[in-house]
Design an enzyme around this catalytic site. Structure first.
Site, PDB file in Angstrom:
ATOM      1  N   ASP A  45       2.721 -11.978  18.184  1.00  0.00           N
ATOM      2  CA  ASP A  45       2.299 -13.286  18.713  1.00  0.00           C
ATOM      3  C   ASP A  45       2.276 -13.252  20.245  1.00  0.00           C
ATOM      4  O   ASP A  45       1.940 -14.244  20.886  1.00  0.00           O
ATOM      5  CB  ASP A  45       3.157 -14.433  18.156  1.00  0.00           C
ATOM      6  CG  ASP A  45       4.621 -14.317  18.524  1.00  0.00           C
ATOM      7  OD1 ASP A  45       5.017 -13.333  19.173  1.00  0.00           O
ATOM      8  OD2 ASP A  45       5.392 -15.243  18.154  1.00  0.00           O
ATOM      9  N   SER A  46       2.596 -12.076  20.827  1.00  0.00           N
ATOM     10  CA  SER A  46       2.359 -11.865  22.263  1.00  0.00           C
ATOM     11  C   SER A  46       0.870 -12.019  22.554  1.00  0.00           C
ATOM     12  O   SER A  46       0.476 -12.176  23.717  1.00  0.00           O
ATOM     13  CB  SER A  46       2.849 -10.482  22.699  1.00  0.00           C
ATOM     14  OG  SER A  46       2.380  -9.476  21.814  1.00  0.00           O
ATOM     15  N   ASP A  84       2.583 -10.689  12.785  1.00  0.00           N
ATOM     16  CA  ASP A  84       3.665 -11.548  13.283  1.00  0.00           C
ATOM     17  C   ASP A  84       3.471 -12.984  12.796  1.00  0.00           C
ATOM     18  O   ASP A  84       2.359 -13.526  12.894  1.00  0.00           O
ATOM     19  CB  ASP A  84       3.617 -11.536  14.820  1.00  0.00           C
ATOM     20  CG  ASP A  84       4.981 -11.544  15.443  1.00  0.00           C
ATOM     21  OD1 ASP A  84       5.988 -11.635  14.712  1.00  0.00           O
ATOM     22  OD2 ASP A  84       5.052 -11.440  16.688  1.00  0.00           O
ATOM     23  N   LYS A 113       6.461 -10.003  10.346  1.00  0.00           N
ATOM     24  CA  LYS A 113       7.671 -10.066  11.172  1.00  0.00           C
ATOM     25  C   LYS A 113       7.983 -11.523  11.474  1.00  0.00           C
ATOM     26  O   LYS A 113       7.067 -12.326  11.688  1.00  0.00           O
ATOM     27  CB  LYS A 113       7.472  -9.293  12.484  1.00  0.00           C
ATOM     28  CG  LYS A 113       8.674  -9.381  13.438  1.00  0.00           C
ATOM     29  CD  LYS A 113       8.535  -8.459  14.620  1.00  0.00           C
ATOM     30  CE  LYS A 113       7.721  -9.015  15.757  1.00  0.00           C
ATOM     31  NZ  LYS A 113       8.200 -10.287  16.326  1.00  0.00           N
ATOM     32  N   GLU A 115      11.216 -14.115  13.533  1.00  0.00           N
ATOM     33  CA  GLU A 115      12.312 -14.078  14.510  1.00  0.00           C
ATOM     34  C   GLU A 115      13.574 -14.766  14.003  1.00  0.00           C
ATOM     35  O   GLU A 115      13.500 -15.797  13.330  1.00  0.00           O
ATOM     36  CB  GLU A 115      11.857 -14.750  15.812  1.00  0.00           C
ATOM     37  CG  GLU A 115      10.720 -14.020  16.491  1.00  0.00           C
ATOM     38  CD  GLU A 115      10.318 -14.643  17.830  1.00  0.00           C
ATOM     39  OE1 GLU A 115      10.987 -15.588  18.305  1.00  0.00           O
ATOM     40  OE2 GLU A 115       9.328 -14.163  18.404  1.00  0.00           O
ATOM     41  N   GLU A 183      15.112  -7.029  20.933  1.00  0.00           N
ATOM     42  CA  GLU A 183      14.403  -7.240  22.208  1.00  0.00           C
ATOM     43  C   GLU A 183      15.366  -7.648  23.319  1.00  0.00           C
ATOM     44  O   GLU A 183      16.172  -8.572  23.147  1.00  0.00           O
ATOM     45  CB  GLU A 183      13.321  -8.319  22.021  1.00  0.00           C
ATOM     46  CG  GLU A 183      12.566  -8.615  23.315  1.00  0.00           C
ATOM     47  CD  GLU A 183      11.253  -9.352  23.130  1.00  0.00           C
ATOM     48  OE1 GLU A 183      10.823  -9.593  21.976  1.00  0.00           O
ATOM     49  OE2 GLU A 183      10.640  -9.677  24.174  1.00  0.00           O
TER      50      GLU A 183
HETATM   51  O1  KIV Z   1       4.820 -10.439  19.769  1.00  0.00           O
HETATM   52  C1  KIV Z   1       5.170  -9.306  20.103  1.00  0.00           C
HETATM   53  O2  KIV Z   1       4.419  -8.527  20.697  1.00  0.00           O
HETATM   54  C2  KIV Z   1       6.535  -8.911  19.771  1.00  0.00           C
HETATM   55  C3  KIV Z   1       7.051  -7.661  20.408  1.00  0.00           C
HETATM   56  C4  KIV Z   1       7.360  -7.936  21.811  1.00  0.00           C
HETATM   57  C5  KIV Z   1       8.175  -7.082  19.659  1.00  0.00           C
HETATM   58  O3  KIV Z   1       7.195  -9.592  19.053  1.00  0.00           O
END
Ligand code: KIV
Length: 283
Positions: A45-46, A84, A113, A115, A183
């Site tokens: 989600d970056s 994500d 993924k 959090e 992280e």
């Molecule tokens: O969203 C992302 O790119 C991440 C990484 C920084 C692990 O969660």
């Protein structure tokens, strides 16, 4: 070429082989990362920041993540693609969480993924795993909670905080997570957690002793213009390469150097003569 699976990743931890994960949000970057040998591609989600230009990851939703996941999955032949789960896609109910995770899988992700290790996150991990959806956890600095954490701060700096993070990691492991991202965690804490878990840890700003490393592709490629995290490393300067290629194109169009005959298409001679005849008849 065999596709990397959850069990490949777990075997790599047991064999002490480093796991490499890289983010990608589009077809070509995923293809290049895959060809370069990345074991896992994270459609993170970056993307909120590096693709969409938002200030935080909380501003991206399922609509965008589904598109980016599909695009990256189309480019990855061998890597395990991890989609994500964005902010509010898994926190409201377990049912909604499993549904959204399933949507990412339907776009081609091999895992998802999420959090944290809150009660709802653990329930969601357990139900997703039961449903057949492999899950990667994410502890330490969790960007979706940036407002609660009071900014981009290293987590787990004390012995007590390290033990709490290990406890959370074990809860994720027990709930069924097959790996956990750590992280912005001190190297010593990440090492202790890695040595006391069965599942692999994938570090980002967590030092050298995690089972693997993940970085944001736009950071390693030098493409993201707004910020360069201390824990990342720039392996290329694409911002300069892209800006200079764009500037060359602008200059060549303005001064007439582009296009040349090499880039042009031509009419067959007979049609050209016909056109000239019709043009002079019309004058
Ligand atoms: O969203 C992302 O790119 C991440 C990484 C920084 C692990 O969660």
């Amino acid at each position: 070429m065999d596709r990397i699976t959850v069990s490949t990743i777990q075997k790599m931890k047991r064999a002490g082989e480093k796991i490499v994960m890289l983010t990608a949000y589009d077809y070509s970057t995923a293809k290049y990362a895959d060809e370069a040998g990345a074991d896992m591609i994270l459609v993170g989600d970056s993307a909120a920041m590096v693709v969409m230009g938002y200030e935080t990851t909380n501003q991206i939703g399922m609509t965008e993540m589904l598109v980016f996941t599909k695009a990256a999955a189309n480019g990855a032949q061998r890597s395990l693609v991890v989609g994500d789960l964005p902010f509010l896609s898994y926190q409201l109910s377990v049912k909604k969480a499993v549904l959204n995770a399933g949507k990412l899988i339907q776009q081609g992700a091999g895992a998802v993924k999420l959090e944290g290790a809150s009660d709802f996150a653990l329930k969601a991990v357990a139900r997703m795993t039961e449903t057949g959806i492999p899950v990667v956890g994410h502890l330490g600095f969790t960007p979706q909670s940036v407002k609660v954490l009071g900014g981009y701060k290293v987590q787990g700096k004390s012995a007590a905080a390290t033990l709490k993070m290990l406890e959370d990691a074990k809860k994720l492991q027990d709930a069924g997570a097959f790996a956990v991202v750590l992280e912005m965690v001190p190297e010593e804490s990440a090492r202790y957690i890695t040595e006391n878990l069965d599942i692999p840890t994938i570090g980002i700003g967590a030092g050298a002793y995690t089972s693997g490393q993940v970085l944001v592709s736009d950071d390693i490629l030098g493409k993201y213009p707004d910020f360069a995290p201390k824990f990342s490393k720039k392996y290329a300067d694409l911002r300069t390469v892209i800006t200079s290629a764009c500037a060359d194109f602008v200059a060549e169009v303005k001064n007439g150097a582009f296009p040349t005959d090499k880039e042009a298409f031509h009419m067959p001679e007979a049609d050209l003569q016909e056109l000239q005849k019709l043009a002079s008849a019309a004058e």
